[in-house]
Design an enzyme around this catalytic site. Structure first.
Site, PDB file in Angstrom:
ATOM      1  N   SER A 127       4.544 -14.666  -5.317  1.00 12.11           N
ATOM      2  CA  SER A 127       4.002 -13.416  -4.780  1.00 12.11           C
ATOM      3  C   SER A 127       2.671 -13.662  -4.093  1.00 12.11           C
ATOM      4  O   SER A 127       1.924 -14.570  -4.466  1.00 12.11           O
ATOM      5  CB  SER A 127       3.812 -12.464  -5.954  1.00 12.11           C
ATOM      6  OG  SER A 127       3.019 -11.367  -5.589  1.00 12.11           O
ATOM      7  N   TYR A 152       1.005 -10.616 -15.301  1.00 12.18           N
ATOM      8  CA  TYR A 152       2.103 -10.785 -14.338  1.00 12.18           C
ATOM      9  C   TYR A 152       1.708 -11.787 -13.254  1.00 12.18           C
ATOM     10  O   TYR A 152       2.422 -12.750 -12.980  1.00 12.18           O
ATOM     11  CB  TYR A 152       2.467  -9.430 -13.698  1.00 12.18           C
ATOM     12  CG  TYR A 152       3.212  -9.575 -12.398  1.00 12.18           C
ATOM     13  CD1 TYR A 152       4.557  -9.914 -12.376  1.00 12.18           C
ATOM     14  CD2 TYR A 152       2.549  -9.429 -11.165  1.00 12.18           C
ATOM     15  CE1 TYR A 152       5.228 -10.092 -11.172  1.00 12.18           C
ATOM     16  CE2 TYR A 152       3.211  -9.600  -9.969  1.00 12.18           C
ATOM     17  CZ  TYR A 152       4.548  -9.936  -9.974  1.00 12.18           C
ATOM     18  OH  TYR A 152       5.200 -10.117  -8.789  1.00 12.18           O
ATOM     19  N   LYS A 156       2.970 -15.930 -12.216  1.00 11.09           N
ATOM     20  CA  LYS A 156       3.372 -16.493 -10.913  1.00 11.09           C
ATOM     21  C   LYS A 156       2.568 -17.765 -10.636  1.00 11.09           C
ATOM     22  O   LYS A 156       3.118 -18.775 -10.185  1.00 11.09           O
ATOM     23  CB  LYS A 156       3.178 -15.459  -9.794  1.00 11.09           C
ATOM     24  CG  LYS A 156       4.082 -14.247  -9.903  1.00 11.09           C
ATOM     25  CD  LYS A 156       5.567 -14.617  -9.804  1.00 11.09           C
ATOM     26  CE  LYS A 156       6.490 -13.449 -10.027  1.00 11.09           C
ATOM     27  NZ  LYS A 156       7.895 -13.823 -10.237  1.00 11.09           N
TER      28      LYS A 156
HETATM   29  C1  UD1 Z   1       1.944  -5.114  -6.673  1.00  7.07           C
HETATM   30  C2  UD1 Z   1       1.520  -6.516  -7.045  1.00  7.07           C
HETATM   31  C3  UD1 Z   1       2.474  -7.516  -6.468  1.00  7.07           C
HETATM   32  C4  UD1 Z   1       3.880  -7.198  -6.922  1.00  7.07           C
HETATM   33  C5  UD1 Z   1       4.210  -5.795  -6.447  1.00  7.07           C
HETATM   34  C6  UD1 Z   1       5.617  -5.394  -6.858  1.00  7.07           C
HETATM   35  C7  UD1 Z   1      -0.823  -7.110  -7.321  1.00  7.07           C
HETATM   36  C8  UD1 Z   1      -2.128  -7.279  -6.663  1.00  7.07           C
HETATM   37  N1  UD1 Z   1       0.186  -6.746  -6.545  1.00  7.07           N
HETATM   38  O1  UD1 Z   1       1.720  -4.969  -5.281  1.00  7.07           O
HETATM   39  O2  UD1 Z   1       2.143  -8.792  -6.887  1.00  7.07           O
HETATM   40  O3  UD1 Z   1       4.750  -8.134  -6.393  1.00  7.07           O
HETATM   41  O4  UD1 Z   1       3.281  -4.871  -7.014  1.00  7.07           O
HETATM   42  O5  UD1 Z   1       5.714  -5.158  -8.228  1.00  7.07           O
HETATM   43  O6  UD1 Z   1      -0.710  -7.303  -8.481  1.00  7.07           O
HETATM   44  N2  UD1 Z   1      -0.084   3.161  -3.696  1.00  7.07           N
HETATM   45  C9  UD1 Z   1      -0.469   4.498  -3.587  1.00  7.07           C
HETATM   46  N3  UD1 Z   1       0.176   5.416  -4.364  1.00  7.07           N
HETATM   47  C10 UD1 Z   1       1.184   5.084  -5.229  1.00  7.07           C
HETATM   48  C11 UD1 Z   1       1.575   3.718  -5.330  1.00  7.07           C
HETATM   49  C12 UD1 Z   1       0.905   2.784  -4.549  1.00  7.07           C
HETATM   50  O7  UD1 Z   1      -1.371   4.843  -2.826  1.00  7.07           O
HETATM   51  O8  UD1 Z   1       1.720   5.966  -5.915  1.00  7.07           O
HETATM   52  C13 UD1 Z   1      -0.758   2.161  -2.838  1.00  7.07           C
HETATM   53  C14 UD1 Z   1      -1.466   1.068  -3.615  1.00  7.07           C
HETATM   54  O9  UD1 Z   1      -2.792   1.440  -3.872  1.00  7.07           O
HETATM   55  C15 UD1 Z   1      -1.363  -0.093  -2.630  1.00  7.07           C
HETATM   56  C16 UD1 Z   1      -0.045   0.147  -1.878  1.00  7.07           C
HETATM   57  O10 UD1 Z   1       0.242   1.524  -2.096  1.00  7.07           O
HETATM   58  O11 UD1 Z   1      -2.401  -0.025  -1.703  1.00  7.07           O
HETATM   59  C17 UD1 Z   1       1.097  -0.702  -2.390  1.00  7.07           C
HETATM   60  O12 UD1 Z   1       1.170  -0.563  -3.789  1.00  7.07           O
HETATM   61  P1  UD1 Z   1       2.412  -1.171  -4.640  1.00  7.07           P
HETATM   62  O13 UD1 Z   1       3.693  -0.770  -4.003  1.00  7.07           O
HETATM   63  O14 UD1 Z   1       2.189  -0.784  -6.065  1.00  7.07           O
HETATM   64  O15 UD1 Z   1       2.286  -2.747  -4.462  1.00  7.07           O
HETATM   65  P2  UD1 Z   1       1.021  -3.714  -4.676  1.00  7.07           P
HETATM   66  O16 UD1 Z   1       0.065  -3.141  -5.630  1.00  7.07           O
HETATM   67  O17 UD1 Z   1       0.533  -4.092  -3.335  1.00  7.07           O
END
Ligand code: UD1
Length: 344
Positions: A127, A152, A156
């Site tokens: 990842s 997690y 990795k």
């Molecule tokens: C995280 C993990 C990544 C993992 C992935 C899938 C980290 C840093 N990243 O990615 O390793 O492979 O999950 O499990 O550990 N967001 C919102 N509202 C929401 C949900 C998300 O605004 O309800 C935003 C988050 O702040 C982020 C983006 O959307 O900026 C993506 O979030 P998400 O889909 O959870 O993935 P990551 O956090 O990037």
């Protein structure tokens, strides 16, 4: 006849899409999955797309007896693609032992069985989390590895080190480590897709569940980041594009095309999109509104990260091809299919 490929975690989100691409490329597949975060109906979806039902063993890869029994029954496995892992960042903070045990014991069992059974290579799902908060974007494979912020993420990093140590110690196989950015979307047939348990933690499943009315409103975690619109930036990669890279990676090892015993590739599009831009893209692509509000930052979030995919583009001949609008439409079609089937 192409050699058999073992796909661990093959009924999961990325695993199921990869099984489809392997079968389309002519590989017989056997899946091992404990169904802890998926269900056996995924096999029906795969069969509807490809016309082939993959062989399936319901078992846990941490159970070495079950892994050996699988190799006794399904002979001629030459490649492994390892998706079997726990993957929720938040849960890993609550249950670190579960994460270390599942993710690391699975990998070590597979490495042992590979040596015992003459398997030529393993593709490992890593990842972009290994880069932490990068000093410079886009990140290349040479960008520094930062201290993991969750168990997690640590699994990795440790897994990459275990593979490296085992191969450097002279193991008789190769490995391709794939560092995914943010996989999103579903198969365009809407026969398979992401099916999170409970309240989704990731952006796209939460977004599509909000668009269909299961959730009242999507929370955007922060608009005060140092980015053009203040929301976080990620590299959203279509899951089918991602799946295709696995077929190329496994082929590379089986055909001995790789000069190195270990290779690492970033799998992303090379484009960063903010949370607000992604919501906008979804709304434009589907014509469906997503009620959302800005809330505070989520602990542990990275401000911005996107890939430099040049190495994968040049060496694997792989490139993300699906426009993000199409990916948003496939995610939406999948959500609508779940509703149609009464699943959600
Ligand atoms: C995280 C993990 C990544 C993992 C992935 C899938 C980290 C840093 N990243 O990615 O390793 O492979 O999950 O499990 O550990 N967001 C919102 N509202 C929401 C949900 C998300 O605004 O309800 C935003 C988050 O702040 C982020 C983006 O959307 O900026 C993506 O979030 P998400 O889909 O959870 O993935 P990551 O956090 O990037």
């Amino acid at each position: 006849m192409k050699p058999r490929i073992l796909v661990t975690g093959g009924t999961g989100y990325i695993g199921s899409h990869t099984v489809v691409e392997l079968q389309k490329a002519g590989y017989p597949v056997v899946i091992i999955d404990n169904l802890s975060n998926s269900n056996a109906e995924v096999l029906d979806g795969i069969e509807r797309i490809t016309g082939i039902r993959p062989d399936f063993v319901e078992a846990d890869c941490t159970d070495m007896t079950a892994v050996r029994a699988l190799f006794d029954k399904y002979t001629g496995i030459k490649g492994i693609i390892n998706f079997a892992a726990s993957k929720a960042v938040g849960e890993s903070m609550q249950k670190p032992v579960l994460y270390y045990r599942n993710n690391l014991n699975t990998l070590m069992n597979l490495l042992d069985v590979m040596a015992e059974r003459d398997v030529k290579g393993i593709v490992f799902s890593s990842s972009c989390t290994v880069y932490g908060e990068p000093d410079v974007n886009p990140v290349t494979e040479q960008s520094p590895i930062k201290k993991a912020t969750s168990p997690y993420g640590n699994t990795k990093q440790i897994s990459e080190e275990i593979i490296t140590d085992v191969i450097n110690a002279g193991a008789p196989f190769k490995s391709v480590i794939l560092r995914y950015f943010n996989p999103v979307g579903a198969h365009p047939s809407a026969e398979i897709g992401e099916l999170p348990n409970g309240v989704p933690q990731n952006l796209i499943p939460f977004l599509t569940q909000t668009a269909i009315g299961i959730r009242k409103e999507l929370s955007v975690f922060g608009n005060d980041y140092n980015t053009p619109d203040g929301s976080c930036i990620r590299d959203y990669i279509d899951v089918v594009d991602l799946a295709k890279a696995h077929v190329i990676a496994v082929e590379r090892m089986l055909d001995d095309k790789s000069p190195e015993k270990i290779e690492i590739f970033n799998l992303g599009t090379g484009n960063g999109l903010s949370v607000l831009e992604l919501i906008n893209t979804f709304e434009t692509a589907t014509g469906v509104k997503v009620p959302h509000k800005i809330v505070g930052r989520r602990a542990g979030d990275i401000e911005k990260v996107w890939a430099n995919p040049k190495h994968a583009n040049e060496v694997l001949g792989w490139k993300a091809e699906t426009p993000i609008a199409d990916t948003m439409r496939s995610a939406w079609a999948w959500q609508c299919k779940l509703r149609e089937r009464g699943i959600m």
